[in-house]
Design a protein around this motif. Structure first.
Motif, PDB file in Angstrom:
ATOM      1  N   ASN A  64       0.808  -1.212   0.000  1.00 24.64           N
ATOM      2  CA  ASN A  64       0.000   0.000   0.000  1.00 24.64           C
ATOM      3  C   ASN A  64       0.845   1.267   0.000  1.00 24.64           C
ATOM      4  O   ASN A  64       0.469   2.277  -0.606  1.00 24.64           O
ATOM      5  N   HIS A  65       2.024   1.242   0.616  1.00 27.45           N
ATOM      6  CA  HIS A  65       2.837   2.455   0.685  1.00 27.45           C
ATOM      7  C   HIS A  65       3.334   2.876  -0.693  1.00 27.45           C
ATOM      8  O   HIS A  65       3.408   4.080  -0.974  1.00 27.45           O
ATOM      9  N   LEU A  70       2.394  10.189  -3.243  1.00 20.67           N
ATOM     10  CA  LEU A  70       3.501  11.009  -2.760  1.00 20.67           C
ATOM     11  C   LEU A  70       4.649  10.974  -3.769  1.00 20.67           C
ATOM     12  O   LEU A  70       4.918   9.932  -4.359  1.00 20.67           O
ATOM     13  N   PRO A  71       5.348  12.120  -3.937  1.00 21.54           N
ATOM     14  CA  PRO A  71       5.001  13.451  -3.417  1.00 21.54           C
ATOM     15  C   PRO A  71       3.800  14.027  -4.144  1.00 21.54           C
ATOM     16  O   PRO A  71       3.358  13.460  -5.150  1.00 21.54           O
ATOM     17  N   ASP A 146      -4.365   4.842   4.204  1.00 22.54           N
ATOM     18  CA  ASP A 146      -4.783   4.540   2.838  1.00 22.54           C
ATOM     19  C   ASP A 146      -6.074   5.261   2.463  1.00 22.54           C
ATOM     20  O   ASP A 146      -6.301   5.588   1.297  1.00 22.54           O
ATOM     21  N   GLU A 147      -6.941   5.481   3.434  1.00 23.61           N
ATOM     22  CA  GLU A 147      -8.222   6.105   3.143  1.00 23.61           C
ATOM     23  C   GLU A 147      -8.048   7.507   2.564  1.00 23.61           C
ATOM     24  O   GLU A 147      -8.923   8.017   1.868  1.00 23.61           O
ATOM     25  N   ILE A 148      -6.902   8.107   2.829  1.00 24.33           N
ATOM     26  CA  ILE A 148      -6.589   9.432   2.286  1.00 24.33           C
ATOM     27  C   ILE A 148      -5.519   9.342   1.201  1.00 24.33           C
ATOM     28  O   ILE A 148      -5.619   9.997   0.153  1.00 24.33           O
ATOM     29  N   MET A 149      -4.514   8.491   1.415  1.00 19.78           N
ATOM     30  CA  MET A 149      -3.311   8.516   0.586  1.00 19.78           C
ATOM     31  C   MET A 149      -3.351   7.577  -0.620  1.00 19.78           C
ATOM     32  O   MET A 149      -2.606   7.772  -1.569  1.00 19.78           O
ATOM     33  N   ASP A 157     -13.433   2.900  -6.126  1.00 19.79           N
ATOM     34  CA  ASP A 157     -12.987   2.675  -4.763  1.00 19.79           C
ATOM     35  C   ASP A 157     -11.960   1.539  -4.746  1.00 19.79           C
ATOM     36  O   ASP A 157     -11.729   0.867  -5.756  1.00 19.79           O
ATOM     37  N   ARG A 158     -11.330   1.338  -3.589  1.00 21.96           N
ATOM     38  CA  ARG A 158     -10.298   0.303  -3.481  1.00 21.96           C
ATOM     39  C   ARG A 158     -10.866  -1.111  -3.630  1.00 21.96           C
ATOM     40  O   ARG A 158     -10.233  -1.959  -4.274  1.00 21.96           O
TER      41      ARG A 158
END
Length: 269
Positions: A64-65, A70-71, A146-149, A157-158
């Motif tokens: 997920n990261h 980002l950025p 994750d809900e934001i990023m 949706d996911r």
């Protein structure tokens, strides 16, 4: 030849970057990297460059990261994932978009299948409706960035993205495994809900996988299933299948617990 694995490198940490650079070279062996390398393209490049010359081949699956936006201004959703795939393929690393190769570890032949499944909030009690799942977690003070990023674009949706990814992986596994060769399944998120044990935040399970994958290890003759995400390194046997959680984690989680020469876990060979 042997197969090693590691996940959750979190290279936003200077200490993790320094430690990864000192990993023991194993130029005849393969290394699976099961997601959460970091949050930026630079983190992924660092990992591929630091590890590429130390192993015969790298295998990468996203966590997920890697999918966080980002950025600011960077690609989002599927476009971001595809960009990460391009970076890996340019450096010769195997990704979930490549054919599943055959490889011999310890004198036995396996089909190596890196996966990208995401999650769909189905790791929850049966009496919690899907529409109330995130609110159920918040009742216990559990939130996931994750809900934001993690933007699922172009999907609504996911869970929709998860469904698409599982449909694709299931079709490919069914075709590739028709010859009966045992497999190595590699995914960031655990394939079984019973593997998800987060004592301090049990309702975080929502963001840890999908019930859709529960029978894949048996259906597709998995010898071993590699995953990360939980930051709880260890081995579990379920119905005769070996599951290896291979997270490194943040410095406070691995410091004084994992020796530098044991950063990567040997899983086969």
């Amino acid at each position: 030849m042997r197969l090693y694995a590691i996940s959750d490198l979190h290279l936003g940490s200077t200490e993790n970057r320094e430690t990864l650079s000192a990993i023991t070279p194993r130029p005849d062996d393969w290394l699976a990297i099961a997601g959460d390398v970091g949050e930026t393209e630079e983190h992924l490049r660092f990992a591929l460059d630091a590890l590429g010359g130390k192993f015969a081949r790298l295998i990468w699956t996203p966590g997920n990261h890697e999918l966080w936006s980002l950025p600011p201004g960077s690609p989002r959703g599927r476009a971001r994932y595809e960009r990460m795939v391009e970076l890996c393929q340019a450096r010769g690393a195997l990704t979930p978009e490549d054919d599943y190769p055959l490889a011999a570890f310890g004198g036995r032949t396996f089909r190596v299948a890196p996966l990208f499944t995401l999650y769909d909030y189905s790791f929850r009690p049966d009496d919690v409706p899907f529409e109330q799942a995130v609110a159920w977690a918040r009742e216990a003070g559990v939130r996931c960035a994750d809900e934001i990023m993690l933007d699922p674009a172009p999907h609504p949706d996911r869970p929709s993205w998860c469904r698409e990814r599982c449909d694709l992986a299931e079709r490919r596994l069914r075709a590739a495994c028709a010859d009966g060769t045992p497999t190595v399944l590699i995914n960031h998120w655990p394939l079984l809900s019973e593997l998800v044990r987060v004592p301090r935040a049990p309702r975080f399970s929502l963001w840890c996988g999908t019930r859709r994958t529960a029978d894949w290890p048996r259906r597709f003759r998995a010898e071993v299933v590699i995953s990360g995400h939980l930051h709880m390194r260890g081995t579990t046997i379920v119905d005769g299948v070996r599951y290896e959680e291979v997270s490194l984690g943040y410095p406070q989680q691995w410091r004084r617990r994992i020796a530098p020469d044991a950063l990567a876990v040997q899983v086969l060979g």
